[in-house]
Write an enzyme that holds these catalytic residues in place. Structure first.
Site, short mmCIF file in Angstrom:
data_model
loop_
_atom_site.label_atom_id
_atom_site.label_comp_id
_atom_site.label_asym_id
_atom_site.label_seq_id
_atom_site.Cartn_x
_atom_site.Cartn_y
_atom_site.Cartn_z
CG ASP A 1 7.13 9.18 -10.97
OD1 ASP A 1 6.86 8.29 -10.15
OD2 ASP A 1 6.81 10.37 -10.82
CG HIS B 1 -0.20 7.95 -13.80
ND1 HIS B 1 -0.92 7.06 -13.04
CD2 HIS B 1 0.69 8.51 -12.95
CE1 HIS B 1 -0.49 7.10 -11.79
NE2 HIS B 1 0.49 7.97 -11.71
CG HIS C 1 -4.30 7.89 -8.62
ND1 HIS C 1 -2.95 7.71 -8.47
CD2 HIS C 1 -4.45 9.18 -9.00
CE1 HIS C 1 -2.32 8.83 -8.73
NE2 HIS C 1 -3.20 9.74 -9.05
CE LYS D 1 3.23 6.99 -9.29
NZ LYS D 1 3.37 8.08 -10.23
CD GLU E 1 3.13 15.71 -11.18
OE1 GLU E 1 2.76 15.41 -10.04
OE2 GLU E 1 4.09 15.16 -11.75
CE LYS F 1 7.34 14.81 -10.55
NZ LYS F 1 6.13 14.43 -9.81
CE LYS G 1 -6.95 11.99 -11.67
NZ LYS G 1 -7.32 12.83 -10.53
P1 NAD Z 1 5.02 6.79 3.93
O1 NAD Z 1 6.50 6.69 4.11
O2 NAD Z 1 4.35 8.09 4.24
O3 NAD Z 1 4.30 5.68 4.82
C1 NAD Z 1 4.80 4.40 4.94
C2 NAD Z 1 3.99 3.58 5.92
O4 NAD Z 1 4.57 2.28 5.97
C3 NAD Z 1 3.96 4.09 7.36
O5 NAD Z 1 2.67 3.88 7.91
C4 NAD Z 1 4.95 3.16 8.10
O6 NAD Z 1 4.62 2.95 9.48
C5 NAD Z 1 4.74 1.89 7.33
N1 NAD Z 1 5.90 1.00 7.45
C6 NAD Z 1 7.18 1.25 7.11
N2 NAD Z 1 7.95 0.17 7.41
C7 NAD Z 1 7.14 -0.77 7.93
C8 NAD Z 1 7.34 -2.08 8.43
N3 NAD Z 1 8.55 -2.66 8.44
N4 NAD Z 1 6.26 -2.76 8.89
C9 NAD Z 1 5.03 -2.20 8.88
N5 NAD Z 1 4.78 -0.96 8.42
C10 NAD Z 1 5.81 -0.24 7.95
O7 NAD Z 1 4.73 6.34 2.42
P2 NAD Z 1 3.49 6.76 1.47
O8 NAD Z 1 3.76 8.07 0.84
O9 NAD Z 1 2.22 6.59 2.21
O10 NAD Z 1 3.62 5.69 0.31
C11 NAD Z 1 3.34 4.31 0.48
C12 NAD Z 1 3.45 3.63 -0.88
O11 NAD Z 1 2.48 4.16 -1.78
C13 NAD Z 1 4.80 3.84 -1.57
O12 NAD Z 1 5.11 2.67 -2.28
C14 NAD Z 1 4.52 4.96 -2.54
O13 NAD Z 1 5.39 4.90 -3.65
C15 NAD Z 1 3.10 4.64 -2.94
N6 NAD Z 1 2.35 5.79 -3.42
C16 NAD Z 1 2.19 6.89 -2.62
C17 NAD Z 1 1.42 7.96 -3.07
C18 NAD Z 1 1.21 9.16 -2.21
O14 NAD Z 1 0.46 10.03 -2.64
N7 NAD Z 1 1.81 9.24 -1.04
C19 NAD Z 1 0.83 7.91 -4.34
C20 NAD Z 1 1.00 6.78 -5.13
C21 NAD Z 1 1.76 5.72 -4.65
#
Ligand code: NAD
Length: 487
Positions: free
Chosen positions: A237, A242, A180, A150, A218, A334, A184
């Protein structure tokens, strides 16, 4: 009882966005645990890809720090750390350009005949460029898999467009859409409870169930995601994915087999049977206000006039023979009192009590399936209060928590990502959403949102509360009450 860990075949997992939060906080620790448990072979490779980075050694150092941050010391040994880090490789590649793909191909070509899974741990705008990049570089054979998470669109039209873009490069059986919550243990246990026992399924219908509550609360706010979250809100969201997925597993008919399309067909039928909300008051939107030391939603969102909801409560119905007339109450928000996710099945009262009122009325049975904080299942039953004093009734909790009931100690609950990533490698899509499911969920979500007046401000609520007063009224007016969000 013996724990069976079946090792998977050696694989290459290519993680786009490997230096980001999701990869470092969830994927790296999950893979470490799978190696430690003997499921991930030492010959597997986890190939980190990110826009910039200083190579494999720097990536290993980053991952090592993630292990320190997210693995309890008791599970982190020097030998395992070394073995795990030696599985990691790194390729710098900007997914919006052409450079880097050759280096990735060269690395992958050294192991041609193994499962390749491409995990898109990046912002959704990159999903399509990555899918096309993989195809253009000739990296995705018929057995390759891609994993997305997502947000899978922000409405039906964008979800359809995403499905179409991914479908141009990969077949549906290659696309793993993660929610995710489905990974669980307790959620899978809900299916075991329903379909591996004769006890519950005959009662699992409108004749015996009064209502169902699904809560995902949350205690944190939207800090860190503020302006982004403000364009989304709680309905998109959390509910669209979920909460509707949890509802599907609770309400679905028994599939003929525990097999991907059989399960997903049944979930899809539930989504298609969701009724439009009967009344405007069946949806309550809330927004946290400043209270105590907590900032308001609007401050966190950096939008003083925001009408985006950080809380939503809904009353809805599932229009089929099994559930006709049974309300499903959903709420998520939240900055609530605590971090709690649970599904509560409230059974009907006994049709007639044979006991004298002085001893107390029989309590209706409640089955509570807790996803967090402590995964477990409890069933409340009415019993005789022990000891003298006549036939006095009281209720007690049968705790079906895993560590209590199992004959072997459960020293650690596996994180959902551990199970899901291994399912990707095994090629098992049962716990992943199919494209038509995602679209059906958006169709209903869009319909609910289209009934809201964007000029209308959500109801304010205090940090640390259970949400706005109107959400309590949503149930009170039906003569019911929410289960308390316990501290
Ligand atoms: P983040 O911003 O922490 O990390 C992004 C990553 O993408 C980095 O490694 C960056 O180097 C890479 N990146 C950015 N632009 C790039 C490019 N042009 N080419 C190659 N790599 C590139 O983001 P995140 O929190 O890890 O989230 C990633 C995705 O997962 C998002 O879509 C977010 O909505 C989703 N998501 C995150 C979580 C979470 O817990 N963080 C949970 C569910 C879903």
């Amino acid at each position: 009882m013996v724990s069976h860990v079946v090792p998977v075949e050696p694989f290459d997992l290519i993680v786009f966005g490997a230096t980001g939060d999701l990869a470092q906080r969830k994927l790296i620790p999950a893979l470490y645990h799978r190696l430690a448990d003997g499921q991930m072979p030492d010959t597997a490779r986890v190939i980190g890809v990110a826009r910039s980075g200083e190579g494999t050694e720097a990536f290993r150092a980053l991952a090592s720090a993630a292990l320190d941050a997210h693995i309890t010391p008791a599970h982190l040994t020097g030998d395992l750390r070394r073995r795990f880090l030696s599985c990691l490789e790194f390729v710098a590649l900007d997914v919006t350009g052409d450079t880097g793909w050759d280096a990735l191909r060269q690395l992958l070509d050294t192991q041609e005949n193994r499962v390749r899974a491409f995990y898109m741990s990046v912002a959704p705008r990159f999903f399509s460029p990555i899918a096309h990049g993989i195809r253009k570089a000739g990296l995705g054979g018929p057995d390759a898999r891609i994993v997305v998470e997502k947000p899978l669109g922000h409405d039906l039209a964008s979800a359809r467009a995403l499905n179409q873009h991914l479908g141009e490069c990969f077949s549906e059986h290659q696309i793993y859409r993660i929610d995710h919550y489905l990974g669980k243990e307790t959620v899978q246990n809900l299916m075991a409870l329903r379909f591996a026992n004769t006890l519950f399924e005959p009662l699992w219908n409108a004749q015996y169930i009064d209502h169902v509550q699904i809560t995902v609360a949350e205690n944190v706010g939207i800090e860190g995601r503020g302006p982004y979250y403000d364009t989304i809100g709680a309905m998109r969201d959390m509910v669209q994915n979920h909460l509707l997925q949890l509802l599907c597993l609770t309400a679905m008919e028994p599939p003929a087999q525990f097999e991907p399309d059989a399960v997903r067909d049944e979930k899809l039928k539930v989504l298609k049977a969701l009724e439009p909300l009967a009344h405007k008051s069946d949806a309550v939107r809330g927004q946290y206000r400043a209270s105590g030391k907590s900032r308001s939603y609007r401050e966190d969102a950096e939008n003083p006039d925001s009408h985006t909801e950080s809380f939503v409560a809904l009353r809805l119905g599932v229009s089929n023979w099994r559930w006709a007339g049974v309300p499903f109450y959903l709420r998520t928000g939240k900055r609530l009192r605590n971090r709690v996710s649970e599904i509560v099945i409230q059974f009907r009262n006994v049709p007639h009590s044979i006991f004298s009122p002085e001893g107390g009325a029989p309590h209706s049975n409640v089955l509570a399936i807790r996803l967090q904080p402590d995964e477990g299942i409890t069933l409340s039953v009415t019993i005789k209060d022990p000891g003298p004093g006549g036939m006095r009734l009281t209720d007690t909790q049968l705790d079906m928590s895993f560590s209590e009931g199992l004959k072997r100690p459960v020293d650690r609950m596996p994180d959902a990502y551990e199970r899901l990533v291994m399912d990707v490698i095994r090629g098992d899509q049962t716990l992943f959403m199919r494209g038509d499911e995602v679209e059906a969920a958006w169709k209903w979500t869009d319909m609910v949102i289209s009934g809201w007046n964007p000029q209308e401000a959500p109801h304010p609520y205090d940090a640390g509360s259970s949400g706005p007063e109107d959400a309590l009224m949503l149930m009170h007016r039906d003569g019911r009450r929410w289960r308390e969000i316990a501290i």
